[in-house]
Design an enzyme around this catalytic site. Structure first.
Site, PDB file in Angstrom:
ATOM      1  N   LYS A  53       0.813  -1.230   0.000  1.00 39.09           N
ATOM      2  CA  LYS A  53       0.000   0.000   0.000  1.00 39.09           C
ATOM      3  C   LYS A  53       0.844   1.279   0.000  1.00 39.09           C
ATOM      4  CE  LYS A  53      -4.066  -2.076   2.171  1.00 39.09           C
ATOM      5  NZ  LYS A  53      -5.045  -1.990   3.264  1.00 39.09           N
TER       6      LYS A  53
ATOM      7  N   ASN B 165      -5.044   1.842  -1.549  1.00 38.27           N
ATOM      8  CA  ASN B 165      -5.512   0.457  -1.785  1.00 38.27           C
ATOM      9  C   ASN B 165      -6.253   0.326  -3.107  1.00 38.27           C
ATOM     10  OD1 ASN B 165      -8.044   1.555  -1.255  1.00 38.27           O
ATOM     11  ND2 ASN B 165      -8.712  -0.188  -0.030  1.00 38.27           N
TER      12      ASN B 165
ATOM     13  N   GLY C  63      -4.243   0.766  17.993  1.00 40.32           N
ATOM     14  CA  GLY C  63      -3.332   0.554  16.864  1.00 40.32           C
ATOM     15  C   GLY C  63      -3.041   1.851  16.139  1.00 40.32           C
ATOM     16  N   ALA C  64      -1.834   1.937  15.576  1.00 41.97           N
ATOM     17  CA  ALA C  64      -1.438   3.152  14.849  1.00 41.97           C
ATOM     18  C   ALA C  64      -0.659   2.781  13.591  1.00 41.97           C
ATOM     19  CB  ALA C  64      -0.604   4.048  15.768  1.00 41.97           C
ATOM     20  N   GLY C  65      -0.984   1.614  13.014  1.00 41.31           N
ATOM     21  CA  GLY C  65      -0.313   1.160  11.791  1.00 41.31           C
ATOM     22  C   GLY C  65      -1.078   1.615  10.553  1.00 41.31           C
ATOM     23  N   GLY C  66      -0.850   0.926   9.447  1.00 35.63           N
ATOM     24  CA  GLY C  66      -1.431   1.314   8.159  1.00 35.63           C
ATOM     25  C   GLY C  66      -2.944   1.368   8.176  1.00 35.63           C
TER      26      GLY C  66
ATOM     27  N   ASN D 114      -1.728   2.989  21.342  1.00 37.74           N
ATOM     28  CA  ASN D 114      -0.866   2.048  20.622  1.00 37.74           C
ATOM     29  C   ASN D 114       0.185   1.458  21.557  1.00 37.74           C
ATOM     30  OD1 ASN D 114      -0.199   0.784  18.122  1.00 37.74           O
ATOM     31  ND2 ASN D 114       1.644   2.047  18.020  1.00 37.74           N
TER      32      ASN D 114
ATOM     33  N   GLY E 230     -14.044  -7.777  10.681  1.00 34.03           N
ATOM     34  CA  GLY E 230     -13.909  -6.822   9.578  1.00 34.03           C
ATOM     35  C   GLY E 230     -14.370  -7.313   8.215  1.00 34.03           C
TER      36      GLY E 230
HETATM   37  P1  NDP Z   1       0.498  -2.749  10.586  1.00 32.75           P
HETATM   38  O1  NDP Z   1       1.579  -3.781  10.601  1.00 32.75           O
HETATM   39  O2  NDP Z   1       0.667  -1.527   9.753  1.00 32.75           O
HETATM   40  O3  NDP Z   1       0.248  -2.234  12.098  1.00 32.75           O
HETATM   41  C1  NDP Z   1       0.165  -3.144  13.147  1.00 32.75           C
HETATM   42  C2  NDP Z   1      -0.358  -2.466  14.427  1.00 32.75           C
HETATM   43  O4  NDP Z   1      -0.638  -3.478  15.376  1.00 32.75           O
HETATM   44  C3  NDP Z   1       0.637  -1.513  15.077  1.00 32.75           C
HETATM   45  O5  NDP Z   1      -0.084  -0.477  15.703  1.00 32.75           O
HETATM   46  C4  NDP Z   1       1.313  -2.431  16.119  1.00 32.75           C
HETATM   47  O6  NDP Z   1       1.839  -1.730  17.221  1.00 32.75           O
HETATM   48  C5  NDP Z   1       0.136  -3.261  16.579  1.00 32.75           C
HETATM   49  N1  NDP Z   1       0.468  -4.568  17.118  1.00 32.75           N
HETATM   50  C6  NDP Z   1       1.034  -5.621  16.484  1.00 32.75           C
HETATM   51  N2  NDP Z   1       1.106  -6.690  17.310  1.00 32.75           N
HETATM   52  C7  NDP Z   1       0.575  -6.313  18.495  1.00 32.75           C
HETATM   53  C8  NDP Z   1       0.367  -6.986  19.736  1.00 32.75           C
HETATM   54  N3  NDP Z   1       0.718  -8.260  19.913  1.00 32.75           N
HETATM   55  N4  NDP Z   1      -0.216  -6.304  20.745  1.00 32.75           N
HETATM   56  C9  NDP Z   1      -0.597  -5.019  20.566  1.00 32.75           C
HETATM   57  N5  NDP Z   1      -0.406  -4.318  19.408  1.00 32.75           N
HETATM   58  C10 NDP Z   1       0.163  -4.977  18.384  1.00 32.75           C
HETATM   59  O7  NDP Z   1      -0.834  -3.569  10.205  1.00 32.75           O
HETATM   60  P2  NDP Z   1      -2.149  -2.957   9.517  1.00 32.75           P
HETATM   61  O8  NDP Z   1      -2.464  -1.690  10.213  1.00 32.75           O
HETATM   62  O9  NDP Z   1      -2.010  -2.922   8.041  1.00 32.75           O
HETATM   63  O10 NDP Z   1      -3.259  -4.084   9.821  1.00 32.75           O
HETATM   64  C11 NDP Z   1      -3.876  -4.196  11.102  1.00 32.75           C
HETATM   65  C12 NDP Z   1      -5.051  -5.172  11.029  1.00 32.75           C
HETATM   66  O11 NDP Z   1      -6.099  -4.640  10.227  1.00 32.75           O
HETATM   67  C13 NDP Z   1      -4.699  -6.537  10.411  1.00 32.75           C
HETATM   68  O12 NDP Z   1      -5.312  -7.554  11.196  1.00 32.75           O
HETATM   69  C14 NDP Z   1      -5.340  -6.483   9.032  1.00 32.75           C
HETATM   70  O13 NDP Z   1      -5.715  -7.762   8.565  1.00 32.75           O
HETATM   71  C15 NDP Z   1      -6.581  -5.631   9.317  1.00 32.75           C
HETATM   72  N6  NDP Z   1      -7.133  -4.955   8.115  1.00 32.75           N
HETATM   73  C16 NDP Z   1      -8.429  -5.259   7.737  1.00 32.75           C
HETATM   74  C17 NDP Z   1      -9.014  -4.633   6.646  1.00 32.75           C
HETATM   75  C18 NDP Z   1     -10.434  -4.990   6.265  1.00 32.75           C
HETATM   76  O14 NDP Z   1     -10.884  -4.630   5.154  1.00 32.75           O
HETATM   77  N7  NDP Z   1     -11.203  -5.641   7.118  1.00 32.75           N
HETATM   78  C19 NDP Z   1      -8.287  -3.630   5.821  1.00 32.75           C
HETATM   79  C20 NDP Z   1      -6.944  -3.361   6.327  1.00 32.75           C
HETATM   80  C21 NDP Z   1      -6.405  -4.009   7.421  1.00 32.75           C
HETATM   81  P3  NDP Z   1       3.349  -1.106  17.208  1.00 32.75           P
HETATM   82  O15 NDP Z   1       3.232   0.203  16.509  1.00 32.75           O
HETATM   83  O16 NDP Z   1       3.699  -0.984  18.632  1.00 32.75           O
HETATM   84  O17 NDP Z   1       4.202  -2.102  16.460  1.00 32.75           O
END
Ligand code: NDP
Length: 268
Positions: free
Chosen positions: A65, A86, A126-129, A150, A237
Site C-alpha cells: 500500500k 488500496n 493501533g497506529a499502523g497502516g 498504541n 472486519g
Molecule cells: P500494521 O503492521 O501496519 O500495524 C500493526 C499495528 O498493530 C501496530 O499499531 C502495532 O503496534 C500493533 N500490534 C502488532 N502486534 C501487536 C500486539 N501483539 N499487541 C498489541 N499491538 C500490536 O498492520 P495494519 O495496520 O495494516 O493491519 C492491522 C489489522 O487490520 C490486520 O489484522 C489487518 O488484517 C486488518 N485490516 C483489515 C481490513 C479490512 O478490510 N477488514 C483492511 C486493512 C487491514 P506497534 O506500533 O507498537 O508495532
C-alpha cells in the site's frame, strides 16, 4: 472486457475476485477481476506492465500500500493523509490513487450495523497502516472524541498531531487510556497471532460496540475479550472488506453494488 485485479503478497487467500465478480454480475457490468502475487521488489515493473496491457483498475493489499501511494500520479485527500493507497483507477495512462478502507468501515458501521458514530466516544487501538486509513473517515463523522492508543505510544502521538485539525483527538499507550468508550476498534494486528492488546476492560462503555478489523472464520481474541467483558456486540472486519471493495467498484464503474446479502452469505 475491462480488466481489474488485486495485487499483494501473499494473495492466494484474497476473496476480492469473488466479491468483485459478484458485484459485476449483480450490476450487469462486463469486467474481469483476478488476483496476482507481486513482491515489493517487483512492484514498479509489474504495475508498469499491467498498465501497458490496458488494466483499468487495481486493488493493492499488504505489503504494497505504501509503494502504491508513492506510485500514483494523483491522490485523493484520504489517501494522501493515510500515506497508503488500496485502489488505483487508470485513465489515459494516468494513475489515480485512493484509499477506500475507512469509507468501507464507516459504511459497515452506519448502514449494515446501524451504529451512529456522531457524538460518540471512539477508542482506536493501533497506529499502523489500517489505523491511518480509517482515521479521517471516522473523524468526518464527528465523534465527540477519538482516542488512539498504541503499543508504541509515540506512533499514537504522531497521529494525534497529524489529525488534530480534523476533530477532537488524543492519544496514549494502552495502559494510560482513561474513560469509557461507545465504539472500540481493534486496528492492531494482534489478532493475527491470537493476542489481545493489553487494555483494561474498564474502557468498555455501557452498550459498547467492539469492531475487529481482522476477519476470520473463528472469533478473534479481541472478539472473545469483548464478549467476556460485556460488550453489547462484537463484530469482525468482513463487512468492512466488502464495503471497501464496493467503494472501489463505485470509483471504477460509477455504480454502487448492493453489499448486505453478500456480507450475510460470506459470514454464514
Ligand atoms: P500494521 O503492521 O501496519 O500495524 C500493526 C499495528 O498493530 C501496530 O499499531 C502495532 O503496534 C500493533 N500490534 C502488532 N502486534 C501487536 C500486539 N501483539 N499487541 C498489541 N499491538 C500490536 O498492520 P495494519 O495496520 O495494516 O493491519 C492491522 C489489522 O487490520 C490486520 O489484522 C489487518 O488484517 C486488518 N485490516 C483489515 C481490513 C479490512 O478490510 N477488514 C483492511 C486493512 C487491514 P506497534 O506500533 O507498537 O508495532
Amino acid at each position: 472486457m475491462d480488466k481489474y485485479l488485486v495485487i499483494g503478497d501473499p494473495i492466494e487467500h484474497s476473496i476480492s475476485p469473488e466479491i468483485h465478480t459478484r458485484f459485476a454480475s449483480d450490476t450487469g457490468q462486463k469486467l474481469s477481476y483476478t488476483r496476482l502475487r507481486v513482491k515489493p521488489a517487483d512492484f514498479t515493473f509489474k504495475v508498469d506492465e499491467l498498465i501497458k496491457d490496458g488494466i483499468k483498475g487495481m486493488n493493492i493489499t499488504l505489503p504494497l500500500k505504501e509503494l502504491a501511494f508513492a506510485y500514483a500520479d494523483t491522490l485523493s485527500l484520504r489517501a494522501e493523509l493515510a500515506g497508503a493507497v488500496n485502489t488505483f483507477k487508470i485513465e489515459a495512462g494516468q494513475v489515480y490513487g485512493d484509499n477506500t478502507d475507512g469509507a468501507g468501515l464507516v459504511r459497515d458501521l452506519k448502514f449494515n450495523l446501524g451504529f451512529n458514530i456522531k457524538d460518540i466516544r471512539i477508542l482506536l487501538l493501533g497506529a499502523g497502516g489500517a489505523a491511518k486509513g480509517i482515521l479521517k473517515p471516522l473523524l468526518d463523522e464527528k465523534p465527540s472524541q477519538l482516542h488512539i492508543a498504541n503499543r508504541t505510544p509515540g506512533k499514537a502521538f504522531e497521529l494525534q498531531e497529524k489529525y488534530k485539525s480534523y476533530g477532537n483527538i488524543n492519544a496514549s499507550g494502552f495502559l494510560d487510556i482513561s474513560g469509557k468508550y461507545d465504539l472500540i476498534i481493534n486496528a492492531t494486528s494482534a489478532s493475527v497471532t491470537g493476542d489481545m492488546p493489553d487494555v483494561n476492560p474498564e474502557v468498555l462503555g455501557k452498550n459498547a460496540l467492539c469492531y475487529d478489523l481482522m476477519y476470520a472464520k473463528k472469533p478473534t481474541a479481541f472478539i472473545n475479550w469483548s464478549h467476556t467483558h460485556g460488550a453489547i456486540s462484537a463484530v469482525d472486519g468482513l463487512g468492512m472488506l466488502v464495503e471497501q471493495a464496493a467503494e472501489s467498484f463505485y470509483l471504477w464503474r460509477g455504480v454502487r453494488p448492493k453489499t448486505r446479502d453478500l456480507i450475510f452469505e460470506l459470514k454464514a
